[in-house]
Design a protein around this motif. Sequence first.
Motif, PDB file in Angstrom:
ATOM      1  N   SER A   1      -7.636  -1.915  10.612  1.00 19.21           N
ATOM      2  CA  SER A   1      -8.197  -0.610  10.262  1.00 19.21           C
ATOM      3  C   SER A   1      -9.699  -0.646  10.493  1.00 19.21           C
ATOM      4  CB  SER A   1      -7.910  -0.263   8.800  1.00 19.21           C
ATOM      5  OG  SER A   1      -8.552  -1.162   7.927  1.00 19.21           O
TER       6      SER A   1
ATOM      7  N   HIS B   1      -3.462  -4.872   8.079  1.00 25.40           N
ATOM      8  CA  HIS B   1      -2.299  -4.394   7.335  1.00 25.40           C
ATOM      9  C   HIS B   1      -1.017  -4.759   8.080  1.00 25.40           C
ATOM     10  CE1 HIS B   1      -5.459  -2.015   5.438  1.00 25.40           C
ATOM     11  NE2 HIS B   1      -4.621  -1.837   4.423  1.00 25.40           N
TER      12      HIS B   1
ATOM     13  N   GLY C   1     -10.937   4.008   7.844  1.00 26.71           N
ATOM     14  CA  GLY C   1      -9.983   3.666   6.806  1.00 26.71           C
ATOM     15  C   GLY C   1      -8.661   4.385   6.969  1.00 26.71           C
TER      16      GLY C   1
ATOM     17  N   SER D   1      -9.917  -3.870   7.487  1.00 24.78           N
ATOM     18  CA  SER D   1      -8.971  -4.852   6.955  1.00 24.78           C
ATOM     19  C   SER D   1      -7.707  -4.847   7.813  1.00 24.78           C
ATOM     20  CB  SER D   1      -8.624  -4.531   5.496  1.00 24.78           C
ATOM     21  OG  SER D   1      -8.097  -3.231   5.379  1.00 24.78           O
TER      22      SER D   1
ATOM     23  N   ALA E   1       0.834  -1.201   0.000  1.00 26.29           N
ATOM     24  CA  ALA E   1       0.000   0.000   0.000  1.00 26.29           C
ATOM     25  C   ALA E   1       0.872   1.255   0.000  1.00 26.29           C
ATOM     26  CB  ALA E   1      -0.940  -0.003   1.202  1.00 26.29           C
TER      27      ALA E   1
ATOM     28  N   LYS F   1      -4.237   6.588   4.376  1.00 22.00           N
ATOM     29  CA  LYS F   1      -5.570   6.107   4.002  1.00 22.00           C
ATOM     30  C   LYS F   1      -5.440   4.674   3.496  1.00 22.00           C
ATOM     31  CE  LYS F   1      -9.979   6.956   3.503  1.00 22.00           C
ATOM     32  NZ  LYS F   1     -10.831   7.309   4.654  1.00 22.00           N
ATOM     33  N   VAL F   2      -6.204   3.766   4.084  1.00 23.99           N
ATOM     34  CA  VAL F   2      -6.171   2.346   3.701  1.00 23.99           C
ATOM     35  C   VAL F   2      -7.596   1.840   3.559  1.00 23.99           C
ATOM     36  CG1 VAL F   2      -3.947   1.929   4.832  1.00 23.99           C
ATOM     37  CG2 VAL F   2      -6.082   1.602   6.115  1.00 23.99           C
ATOM     38  N   ASP F   3      -7.743   0.590   3.161  1.00 21.41           N
ATOM     39  CA  ASP F   3      -9.070  -0.016   3.047  1.00 21.41           C
ATOM     40  C   ASP F   3      -9.693  -0.171   4.434  1.00 21.41           C
ATOM     41  OD1 ASP F   3      -8.774  -0.127   0.364  1.00 21.41           O
ATOM     42  OD2 ASP F   3      -8.569  -2.307   0.216  1.00 21.41           O
ATOM     43  N   GLU F   4     -10.986   0.049   4.480  1.00 30.78           N
ATOM     44  CA  GLU F   4     -11.699  -0.074   5.745  1.00 30.78           C
ATOM     45  C   GLU F   4     -11.801  -1.536   6.180  1.00 30.78           C
ATOM     46  OE1 GLU F   4     -15.500   1.662   5.212  1.00 30.78           O
ATOM     47  OE2 GLU F   4     -14.733   3.592   4.514  1.00 30.78           O
TER      48      GLU F   4
ATOM     49  N   GLN G   1      -1.216  -4.500   2.728  1.00 33.47           N
ATOM     50  CA  GLN G   1      -2.528  -5.048   3.099  1.00 33.47           C
ATOM     51  C   GLN G   1      -2.502  -6.571   3.079  1.00 33.47           C
ATOM     52  OE1 GLN G   1      -5.818  -3.660   0.758  1.00 33.47           O
ATOM     53  NE2 GLN G   1      -7.301  -4.999   1.761  1.00 33.47           N
TER      54      GLN G   1
END
Length: 839
Positions: free
Chosen positions: A367, A315, A371, A313, A221, A308-311, A397
């Motif tokens: 996360s 990492h 997110g 989930s 990511a 900012k990352v995927d909700e 991720q």
Amino acid sequence: MLHSFTVLLLLLLLLLFCSLFLLPPAEAVDDTYTLPDEHFINCGSKSSVTFGIRSFTGDPFYGKGSKPVQDPKPSGDTPVLYQTARIFRRPSPYKLEMRQNGTYVVRLHFFAFSSSVSLADAVFNVSAQLNASAPLLLLLSNFTMKNSNESTVVKEFLLTIGAGKFLLYFIPSQISCLAFVNAIEVFLAPNGFVPDYATHINLSGIKGNYSGLLSNVLQKAYRINVGGPNITEETDTLMRFWISDDQFLLFPVFTENRQTTYDELKFVQRGANGSTKYIAPESVYGTAKELNSTNSSKKFSNITWRFKVDEHSKHFVRAHFCDFITPSLNYPGLNFCINGNFCQLISPYETINQLSAPFYADFVVDSGKSGNIDISVAPPKDERYQIAFLNGLEIMQLMENSYSSFVPLRPEPKKKILFIIAGSLGLAFAFIIMAVVMIRLVRKKEDAVEIPRLPSSLAFPGWSENDMSTARTVGLGLDLELRIPFAEILQATQDFDSKLFIGEGGFGKVYVGTLHGKKVAVKRREPGYKQGLAEFQTEIMVLSRTRHRNLVSLIGYCDERSEMILVYEFMEKGNLRDNLYDTNGCSKPNGLSWEKRLEICIGSATALHHLHTGSAVKIIHRDVKSTNILLDENYTAKVSDFGISKSSHSDLTLDNTIVKGSVGYLDPEYFMSVELTEKSDVYSFGVVLLEVLCARPAVINSPQKEEVNLADWGLFWLKKGQLEKIIDPSLVDKINPNSFRKFGEIVGKCLEAKGSNRPTMHNVLWDLEYALSLHTGINREDAGESTTNISLQFGLPVLLHLPTSSFPVEENEQSIVGNNGSDTSASEIFSQLKFAGPR
């Protein structure tokens, strides 16, 4: 002496046992590693090219369904690696041979140049099969470069791959029918590059353990060089790209960059977290971001980065440290914090016990809904030391249980296939065999005697072939006025010149010709095609007795010399299917507008409604499909091909025991019961409506079973309330939402499992007219309805609910289209009627 030998042996065993504890732990990174020279592939090119610190070899791919493309006008600053690509029109794998088990770095390079195709329009999945027996893992889902802010995208993954075949599948979606890749890297990472376990931090900040990292796919990511500039592929030890951290800082005013010389760095592998140049290069460990204590206050006594990352989930987070900042090892360490609710003391002394020695710390972080992942460093609680720093950061991720729905097609032996089919279909298969035998017998009879001869008792001496042909025509009850001499047919088609060939169907080949100064389409029956005498007769009878502006006009026929030839008006724009998608089943970028599509549907529905109710004899078409809807120069729809039609009139009644129709359009109730009604045409027309909306064939060869049949696929998304997910991309944001909702309702009604629950074509026609009025914004004040003429924003529940009421006309009332084929259109009459809402 024996006792002494025993003691000596025990001492040796003790030394050997102790030496096991002195060895580096299994997780320690291999400092003897060198970057391998495979697999680095320059996709779409036979030439090798240097990129970064590696040479990318020519493309070894020779699979079907793909081809190389080249950028015709590359920019001067575009690397040679990105001037070629391999495109895929159907799912195809790259097959790579892995020499040993291990953790591999997999990178896919994408650069969307335009050549014969626009790579930016591609939408596709990428899946990986780690070994022959492993399930496919989904790496990329619905990937596209269309809305990307970057000209080049490199997707990187860490995979645990076994020795043997490793397959990378590129799977075009039905949206674009196109996938591509510019370059591929697959190479073995250093031993211990990623641990199998790490500290797990949940949303509440509670610390735990996470095991099984190596069994998951890790996708990069972020890769951040903290306190330093971007690092390119040319200088990184593993050809990685690191970006500066400044854009992620929340309060940059309280920080300052620090730097040291590479000579001062000491890569010491002590413990599991001692770093090497392959974990991160010198240019990462030689720079740092430090807390500026002179500008800080108690409120801002830390450095914080937000990513900012995927909700919802997980990492994998790796923080890189190298203490070239503190003067001595007396420094107690710094607090490394995650999301503000977890902090861990990071002590260079306890971890590596040496200044300027790189090391790292690994975490698995959850996360939440926001997110966001916040990473902070802060001084220790000891107020004598106001020092906090960070050198680098990586976030990957965890793609847990990311299995692909794609199932590779494996060819099976023919005998095995036949055995499986026979066992699964049972009696249905036997029924099909019986039908095939009957059809073959009919064909054999037709090929042997193309036109039935009159009995010899009816033949008179001196009769010519034309006389006999006339007698046969009278015997069939065909209209003699429509007969065209064979000589005129030959002249019109220039002896059936191959240059005038324009297509073929179930009856035979079709040629364009000129007859009496008028452009015509000539359909000629040839042996070997499935339709013959019965269809020839039915076609003539239907079109000679039924005339309508939305039915293709029969100019005439020819039955001389054992010929069966049909001559029609020429339809300039071809058939509906060819105006929706190409031969590969891919939608056309600049396809028909929604308004034009609705008008074509209305014209087709008008024709079918006329066949069902508008003449003295009810006619069921039985083969409604997009190729049987032709378009003239003004895109007026005209239904064609009545060879297998069935009528209530005895001379058009075909064998009731044989189910006829086209795969994908065939009414399942008709197939099971062998009882044909006009509702079977309604079902087939429902499939055509979906074709019009989605611009894809009724049946496709897809690894996703639910996607094979368009009717099933459409109903699947319709029931989920997400039909917009499969529409023609060229229609996105171009349909009034109320019109779209109404059209979806019509489709659902037409595709009802039970024929009795389906609407009549009269109702379908009315609702299509209503959908068109909603889209074009025709004033419906008299109807008490209000429409909102806004563009359709897919994914939002903006569709206005409209009432459905009955139209006050009895089913047996005369058709709204005159039997004489009047030019008065359904829409003209529609506008004159008292509107009472959709049916």
